[in-house]
Design a protein around this motif. Structure first.
Motif, PDB file in Angstrom:
ATOM      1  N   ALA A  32      -6.913  37.484  -0.352  1.00 12.42           N
ATOM      2  CA  ALA A  32      -6.216  36.320  -0.849  1.00 12.42           C
ATOM      3  C   ALA A  32      -6.759  35.044  -0.223  1.00 12.42           C
ATOM      4  O   ALA A  32      -6.745  33.986  -0.830  1.00 12.42           O
ATOM      5  CB  ALA A  32      -4.725  36.446  -0.548  1.00 12.42           C
ATOM      6  N   GLN A  33      -7.281  35.180   0.998  1.00 13.00           N
ATOM      7  CA  GLN A  33      -7.854  34.010   1.650  1.00 13.00           C
ATOM      8  C   GLN A  33      -9.313  33.812   1.250  1.00 13.00           C
ATOM      9  O   GLN A  33      -9.963  32.875   1.706  1.00 13.00           O
ATOM     10  CB  GLN A  33      -7.781  34.166   3.173  1.00 13.00           C
ATOM     11  N   GLY A  34      -9.848  34.761   0.477  1.00 10.69           N
ATOM     12  CA  GLY A  34     -11.235  34.643   0.050  1.00 10.69           C
ATOM     13  C   GLY A  34     -12.237  35.080   1.092  1.00 10.69           C
ATOM     14  O   GLY A  34     -13.425  34.858   0.945  1.00 10.69           O
ATOM     15  N   THR A  35     -11.774  35.676   2.195  1.00 11.57           N
ATOM     16  CA  THR A  35     -12.702  36.129   3.228  1.00 11.57           C
ATOM     17  C   THR A  35     -12.408  37.571   3.599  1.00 11.57           C
ATOM     18  O   THR A  35     -11.826  37.847   4.641  1.00 11.57           O
ATOM     19  CB  THR A  35     -12.584  35.261   4.485  1.00 11.57           C
ATOM     20  N   PRO A  36     -12.744  38.513   2.710  1.00 11.43           N
ATOM     21  CA  PRO A  36     -12.477  39.911   3.032  1.00 11.43           C
ATOM     22  C   PRO A  36     -13.240  40.336   4.279  1.00 11.43           C
ATOM     23  O   PRO A  36     -14.421  40.030   4.414  1.00 11.43           O
ATOM     24  CB  PRO A  36     -12.978  40.662   1.793  1.00 11.43           C
ATOM     25  N   PRO A  37     -12.567  40.971   5.218  1.00 12.93           N
ATOM     26  CA  PRO A  37     -13.238  41.391   6.447  1.00 12.93           C
ATOM     27  C   PRO A  37     -14.188  42.551   6.173  1.00 12.93           C
ATOM     28  O   PRO A  37     -13.975  43.323   5.234  1.00 12.93           O
ATOM     29  CB  PRO A  37     -12.084  41.836   7.341  1.00 12.93           C
ATOM     30  N   PRO A  38     -15.219  42.688   6.968  1.00  9.46           N
ATOM     31  CA  PRO A  38     -16.112  43.831   6.807  1.00  9.46           C
ATOM     32  C   PRO A  38     -15.358  45.136   7.048  1.00  9.46           C
ATOM     33  O   PRO A  38     -14.377  45.168   7.786  1.00  9.46           O
ATOM     34  CB  PRO A  38     -17.171  43.613   7.892  1.00  9.46           C
ATOM     35  N   GLN A  39     -15.840  46.195   6.412  1.00 11.31           N
ATOM     36  CA  GLN A  39     -15.240  47.517   6.609  1.00 11.31           C
ATOM     37  C   GLN A  39     -15.454  47.959   8.053  1.00 11.31           C
ATOM     38  O   GLN A  39     -16.532  47.785   8.611  1.00 11.31           O
ATOM     39  CB  GLN A  39     -15.909  48.526   5.671  1.00 11.31           C
ATOM     40  N   LEU A  40     -14.409  48.475   8.651  1.00 11.90           N
ATOM     41  CA  LEU A  40     -14.538  48.981  10.010  1.00 11.90           C
ATOM     42  C   LEU A  40     -14.846  50.467   9.967  1.00 11.90           C
ATOM     43  O   LEU A  40     -14.237  51.210   9.216  1.00 11.90           O
ATOM     44  CB  LEU A  40     -13.237  48.750  10.784  1.00 11.90           C
ATOM     45  N   ASN A  41     -15.795  50.869  10.803  1.00  8.96           N
ATOM     46  CA  ASN A  41     -16.169  52.273  10.829  1.00  8.96           C
ATOM     47  C   ASN A  41     -15.448  53.047  11.923  1.00  8.96           C
ATOM     48  O   ASN A  41     -15.505  54.255  11.973  1.00  8.96           O
ATOM     49  CB  ASN A  41     -17.680  52.411  11.028  1.00  8.96           C
ATOM     50  N   PHE A  42     -14.823  52.349  12.834  1.00  4.61           N
ATOM     51  CA  PHE A  42     -14.126  53.074  13.895  1.00  4.61           C
ATOM     52  C   PHE A  42     -12.628  53.048  13.657  1.00  4.61           C
ATOM     53  O   PHE A  42     -12.099  52.150  12.998  1.00  4.61           O
ATOM     54  CB  PHE A  42     -14.472  52.517  15.275  1.00  4.61           C
ATOM     55  N   LEU A  43     -11.978  54.044  14.198  1.00  5.70           N
ATOM     56  CA  LEU A  43     -10.537  54.149  14.026  1.00  5.70           C
ATOM     57  C   LEU A  43      -9.840  53.132  14.915  1.00  5.70           C
ATOM     58  O   LEU A  43     -10.129  53.032  16.103  1.00  5.70           O
ATOM     59  CB  LEU A  43     -10.064  55.552  14.415  1.00  5.70           C
ATOM     60  N   LEU A  44      -8.957  52.392  14.324  1.00  6.39           N
ATOM     61  CA  LEU A  44      -8.149  51.495  15.135  1.00  6.39           C
ATOM     62  C   LEU A  44      -7.090  52.315  15.860  1.00  6.39           C
ATOM     63  O   LEU A  44      -6.660  53.365  15.375  1.00  6.39           O
ATOM     64  CB  LEU A  44      -7.484  50.440  14.251  1.00  6.39           C
ATOM     65  N   PRO A  45      -6.679  51.882  17.033  1.00  8.17           N
ATOM     66  CA  PRO A  45      -5.654  52.632  17.761  1.00  8.17           C
ATOM     67  C   PRO A  45      -4.376  52.773  16.932  1.00  8.17           C
ATOM     68  O   PRO A  45      -4.027  51.887  16.138  1.00  8.17           O
ATOM     69  CB  PRO A  45      -5.401  51.761  19.000  1.00  8.17           C
ATOM     70  N   ALA A  46      -3.708  53.895  17.144  1.00  9.27           N
ATOM     71  CA  ALA A  46      -2.480  54.150  16.401  1.00  9.27           C
ATOM     72  C   ALA A  46      -1.498  53.008  16.595  1.00  9.27           C
ATOM     73  O   ALA A  46      -1.272  52.540  17.716  1.00  9.27           O
ATOM     74  CB  ALA A  46      -1.859  55.464  16.884  1.00  9.27           C
ATOM     75  N   GLY A  47      -0.919  52.551  15.500  1.00 11.19           N
ATOM     76  CA  GLY A  47       0.086  51.501  15.578  1.00 11.19           C
ATOM     77  C   GLY A  47      -0.466  50.097  15.601  1.00 11.19           C
ATOM     78  O   GLY A  47       0.293  49.124  15.528  1.00 11.19           O
ATOM     79  N   PHE A  48      -1.782  49.964  15.723  1.00  9.93           N
ATOM     80  CA  PHE A  48      -2.369  48.622  15.799  1.00  9.93           C
ATOM     81  C   PHE A  48      -2.837  48.168  14.424  1.00  9.93           C
ATOM     82  O   PHE A  48      -3.514  48.902  13.712  1.00  9.93           O
ATOM     83  CB  PHE A  48      -3.557  48.603  16.756  1.00  9.93           C
TER      84      PHE A  48
END
Lengths: 548, 148
Positions: A32-48
């Motif tokens: 919606a802001q026109g700046t899609p973030p790059p795809q992350l390849n690592f797992l974000l910590p649970a709950g974050f």
């Protein structure tokens, strides 16, 4: 499949599910802001979840635009607001005239710790990396995830295309709760071991002021990656310009800050440490001999006041639930008690994280009396736990000169953090006791045993806290699981390259960054996943501020 | 051997045996548990991969310095244990037993190694327990995971 593996698999699925959910929720916002973030390849910590305000700050390669984080991150804003509030409180107390001498020194330290004007660009206070709400460690959740907890220093890097775009230190800022209780670094001949000191590598020895915490406080103001003042006299000059100058002189004597400053002091003191224009001069502020002596005395007293605040009830109060248990005013829950039994038994935790109690093996009974009513939960020694290299540290990319001609890490990814080995080997200059150099082979790769007190303190639920010197571990569960299974799942790979069929930090531990002197008290403790959880539950009883 | 010599031999053996009986308690009084001093460690191979092995054994708490070193001397020839792996470990004075573990790295795949274990205090004073010579064989090359 064992019970533990079932649990780990469940954890993995949970993490993957939460991550997928987080990505699904996050991407539309960013789009919606026109700046899609790059795809992350690592797992974000649970709950974050990446805060919406930070979505625009994610760079390709799973890196952060640090200037963007500085401007947008909600934790950064919270910390800056918190700093201003605490600074105002301390200033009001100073002006009240009601403080006794004991509390005057502590209050002066508080004024210094929360004062961003003491950094070269007047933008970073000590508390910026030592957030009270995070147990006086890193208080920016997204930095824990992406930089191992390393916080931004005072100096932005403006070289076009530079990554990182701010100077940033190589290690996770160590909590200073109870640090003032650590003795000066010394080599104990009978134990053939180093004890005391401050910093992960012990380089704040405390030998000169006989106060490790005070000497620790003198380092970040002059560290080019942190507050980056080019001269200790710059800190003193800034104190002399502060709105609490009067209070410094109340504590340390009228005239303490009356120094004949050169006309170019403002220019010199706005030049970051490490700038090529300084030519490596450690004292570019031109002072007479007597003024330099006075400035040095002031800089020592500045640090002693900080150490006083660190030992105050505000920072090191001994008010955890476990303290009340030792006093007979609280009781542990069954899970906490089981965790405590494991902490001093099967888990061997209290071998280094001394709990002040007699020790029993699992299944034994605690018949001993408390050995100390103020246990520090560290023996202040140094160990190599065999932590993997945290490949996400921006430090590894600081291998080209910034606009000041300063290069933080010329070795780039080739840098190996040898901990105390760096200190003993002269990385920071010769150690004060030249005899210590011969101990280098036995202490390479070792880092200080942190207190377990307040390890579980976080500003809010869901906050991700980075643990260990390089912030590789991102929860207490991960910490305990690492101690428990380091040698059960060892793989000769770098982080990010665990073989298929394994999950990093669950069923795969990458190789140690420095294999020398790896401690084998831990590594295969034989704890079940439930027992790991019990130890974590016990660690939560070590957070200060418990109300019985 | 004459009868007289047999008698002398018998007396000598008896004297030695008696002296051992008297000496033994005195050793125990010297601050060491006689069972600790005389016990032989029984190491086990905790895990082994193509290049890495973990060896574990348990003894009574040896006392002395908190920092200890678990030591494995090893080699391809049982009569020439020419390599050494040491791992620092910390004893807990409150525990009656002590688990020693050594990380033996940089091994050659598919190779049989012979080893014996011992331990020492931080200052280099040896603990009394050692083991007989044992052996293990590393896995063939190109295996990523350690065998449990």
């Amino acid at each position: 499949m064992t019970r533990m593996k079932c649990s780990e698999t469940f954890s993995l699925l949970s993490i993957a599910g939460l991550t997928a959910l987080a990505m699904l929720m996050a991407v539309p916002d960013a789009s919606a802001q026109g700046t899609p973030p790059p795809q992350l390849n690592f797992l974000l910590p649970a709950g974050f979840q990446i805060p919406p305000a930070d979505q625009q700050c994610i760079l390709p390669g799973e890196r952060l635009n640090l200037q963007c984080i500085l401007a947008n991150d909600p934790d950064v804003k919270r910390i800056i607001a918190e700093e201003a509030k605490l600074e105002a409180q301390a200033l009001a107390a100073a002006k009240s005239g009601k403080l006794d001498p004991y509390h005057q020194v502590e209050n002066l330290g508080k004024l210094e710790i929360f004062d961003p004007n003491l950094s070269v660009n007047k933008n970073v206070a000590c508390s910026y990396c030592h957030d009270p709400a995070a147990g006086y460690g890193n208080g920016v959740s997204i930095l824990s995830v992406f930089t191992g907890g390393s916080s931004l220093g005072s100096v932005p890097i403006t070289v076009p295309g530079a990554y990182p775009n701010n100077r940033i230190a190589k290690r996770n800022p160590q909590s200073y709760t109870y640090a003032s209780y650590f003795p000066p670094l010394h080599y104990n001949q009978s134990q053939a071991d180093f004890y005391g000191g401050n910093f992960w590598d012990g380089r704040a020895t405390g030998y000169k002021l006989q106060n490790s915490a005070a000497e620790q406080a003198q380092d970040p103001p002059l560290d080019p990656e942190e507050m980056a003042n080019p001269d200790s006299a710059c800190v003193v000059w800034k104190l002399s310009q502060s709105n609490y100058k009067f209070f410094f002189e109340v504590v340390f004597g009228v005239g303490s800050l009356e120094i004949n400053w050169p006309s170019d002091v403002a220019t010199v003191c706005s030049t970051p440490k490490g700038a090529a224009s300084l030519g490596g001069n450690p004292t570019p502020v031109q002072l007479s001999t007597s003024d330099r002596t006075l400035s040095n005395k002031d800089f020592d007293e500045f640090a002693q006041a900080i150490a006083a605040y660190e030992s105050s009830d505000s920072v090191s109060p001994f008010t955890s639930k476990f303290d009340y248990v030792l006093a007979g005013k609280a009781t542990l829950t069954p899970q906490e008690q089981n965790g405590y039994d494991l902490f001093r038994g099967k888990g061997s935790c209290n071998t280094c994280h001394l709990d002040g109690r007699s020790s029993t093996q699992l299944g034994g009974s605690d018949t001993g009396q408390a050995a100390s009513l103020q246990p520090l939960f560290t023996d202040t020694t140094y160990n190599n736990l065999g932590l993997p290299k945290n490949v996400r540290l921006p430090w590894y990319s600081e291998d080209t000169p910034d606009q000041w001609g300063f290069t933080g890490n010329p070795l780039g990814f080739g840098f190996t953090d040898e901990g105390m080995g760096l200190f003993l080997d002269g990385y920071y200059g010769a150690p004060p006791d030249l005899d210590w150099g011969v101990q280098l082979p036995q202490f390479e790769g070792k880092f200080q045993t942190s207190t377990a007190r307040n390890a579980a303190m976080a500003p809010y639920p869901g906050f991700v806290k980075a643990y260990m010197h390089n912030g590789y571990l991102l929860s207490l569960k991960e910490v305990v699981h690492f101690y428990n299974t380091r040698d059960v799942y060892p793989f000769p790979v770098l982080s990010g390259h665990c073989p298929s069929g394994t999950v990093e930090k669950v069923t795969c531990w990458p190789m140690p960054e420095d294999p020398n002197n790896e401690n084998t008290t831990i590594g295969k403790l034989g704890l079940t996943s439930e027992e790991e959880d019990d130890i974590v539950a016990y660690l939560r009883t070590l957070v200060d501020g418990y109300k019985p | 051997m004459t009868r007289l010599n047999r008698l002398r031999l018998a007396i000598a053996i008896s004297t030695m045996a008696l002296s051992l009986l008297f000496v033994q308690p005195r050793l125990a009084f010297a601050g060491e548990s006689s069972s600790t001093r005389l016990a032989s460690a029984t190491p086990v191979i905790e895990s082994v991969s193509d290049t890495l092995a973990f060896i574990r054994w348990t003894t009574q708490n040896p006392g002395g310095t908190i920092l200890h070193y678990a030591v494995v001397r090893y080699g391809k020839d049982p009569n020439n244990l020419n390599l050494t792996a040491e791992s620092p470990t910390r004893i807990n004075p409150g525990h009656s037993e002590m688990v020693f573990r050594v990380r033996v790295a940089n091994l050659k795949p598919g190779t049989t190694y012979y080893y014996k274990v011992s331990s020492e205090q931080a200052g280099g004073i040896s603990d009394p327990v050692t083991s007989a010579v044992n052996q293990f064989t590393t896995r063939p090359a190109n295996r990523m995971s350690a065998e449990k």
